[in-house]
Write an enzyme that holds these catalytic residues in place. Structure first.
Site, PDB file in Angstrom:
ATOM      1  CG  HIS A  66     -36.224 -75.022  34.940  1.00 35.38           C
ATOM      2  ND1 HIS A  66     -34.902 -75.353  34.785  1.00 35.38           N
ATOM      3  CD2 HIS A  66     -36.390 -74.825  36.273  1.00 35.38           C
ATOM      4  CE1 HIS A  66     -34.294 -75.345  35.967  1.00 35.38           C
ATOM      5  NE2 HIS A  66     -35.187 -75.026  36.887  1.00 35.38           N
ATOM      6  CE  LYS A  75     -36.396 -76.271  27.315  1.00 36.89           C
ATOM      7  NZ  LYS A  75     -36.379 -76.374  28.758  1.00 36.89           N
ATOM      8  CE1 TYR A 135     -31.880 -75.917  26.967  1.00 38.50           C
ATOM      9  CE2 TYR A 135     -30.148 -77.115  28.098  1.00 38.50           C
ATOM     10  CZ  TYR A 135     -30.982 -76.011  27.987  1.00 38.50           C
ATOM     11  OH  TYR A 135     -30.894 -74.999  28.901  1.00 38.50           O
ATOM     12  CG  ASP A 174     -34.478 -75.752  40.098  1.00 39.69           C
ATOM     13  OD1 ASP A 174     -35.287 -74.999  39.516  1.00 39.69           O
ATOM     14  OD2 ASP A 174     -33.593 -76.382  39.504  1.00 39.69           O
TER      15      ASP A 174
END
Length: 182
Positions: A66, A75, A135, A174
Site C-alpha cells: 500500500h 511511517k 505505526y 489486496d
C-alpha cells in the site's frame, strides 16, 4: 543519553532505518520508550508524526503493498504482539534504488521498528498465530489517494519468506491490486 540504536539506509536504500529502542527489564517486567522525538532528532531523523494506527491480524494475513500517491506518508512501524515480516518498496522515481525492496522481521521480542520515509509502498506478512501492528504516520490518511501494487508483482519480486505450507490470506482490495506499471 539516547535510548535508541539506529541503523540508517538499511538494504542500501536511502532514508530507510531500523530503530531499536533500549529495553529496561527485571523480574517485574520491562519498560521502553517506543518513541522519543529528542532521540530521533539527535539521530538526524526529524519527523512530525500526526496519527497512530494499530491493526490485529492472524497468521498468514498479508497486507500490502500500500501507498499514498499525492499525499505520501512517512511511517514508523512496530509490532507489539507476535511477529511479522515487514516490507518497504522504494517508489521514489528519482531514487537510485527505485523499485528496490527491503524486508525485516519485526516482533514483540526483538523490539525493532522500521522507519519508512515518504514515497514507499509498504506491506507485511503475519508469521505468528496472531500479531498486533502499530505505526505512526506524518500525514493524515486521504482515502481518495490510496494506491497499491500486487504483493506478488513480478517486477518488484519481493521474497516474502513464506513458510512452507502457510496459506496466504488477502483482503479483497489486496487480491485486486494491479501489477506495477510506469
Amino acid at each position: 543519553m539516547s535510548q535508541i540504536k539506529v541503523e540508517k539506509n538499511v538494504g542500501g536504500i536511502e532514508g530507510l532505518c531500523i530503530i531499536t529502542p533500549t529495553v529496561h527489564g527485571d523480574n517485574r517486567g520491562y519498560f521502553t520508550e517506543t518513541y522519543n522525538e529528542k532521540d530521533m532528532k539527535e539521530a538526524g531523523l526529524d519527523y512530525k508524526f500526526v496519527q497512530d494506527n494499530q491493526s490485529a491480524s492472524v497468521k498468514g494475513v498479508l497486507r500490502g503493498l500500500h501507498r499514498q500517491k499525492d499525499y505520501p506518508q512517512a511511517k514508523l512501524v512496530r509490532v507489539i504482539s507476535g511477529e511479522v515480516y515487514d516490507v518497504a518498496v522504494d517508489m521514489r522515481e528519482n531514487s537510485p534504488t527505485f523499485l528496490k525492496w527491503f524486508g525485516v522481521v519485526l516482533s514483540k521480542e526483538n523490539n525493532k521498528q522500521l522507519l519508512i520515509p515518504k514515497g514507499f509502498a509498504h506491506g507485511f506478512l503475519v508469521l505468528s498465530d496472531y500479531a498486533e501492528f502499530c505505526y505512526k504516520v506524518d500525514d493524515f490518511f486521504h482515502p481518495n489517494d490510496e494506491a497499491g501494487i500486487a504483493w506478488n508483482d513480478p517486477t518488484i519480486s519481493v521474497d516474502w519468506k513464506i513458510p512452507e505450507g502457510m496459506k496466504i490470506i488477502l483482503s479483497e482490495k489486496d487480491k485486486n491490486q494491479p501489477y506495477f506499471k510506469r
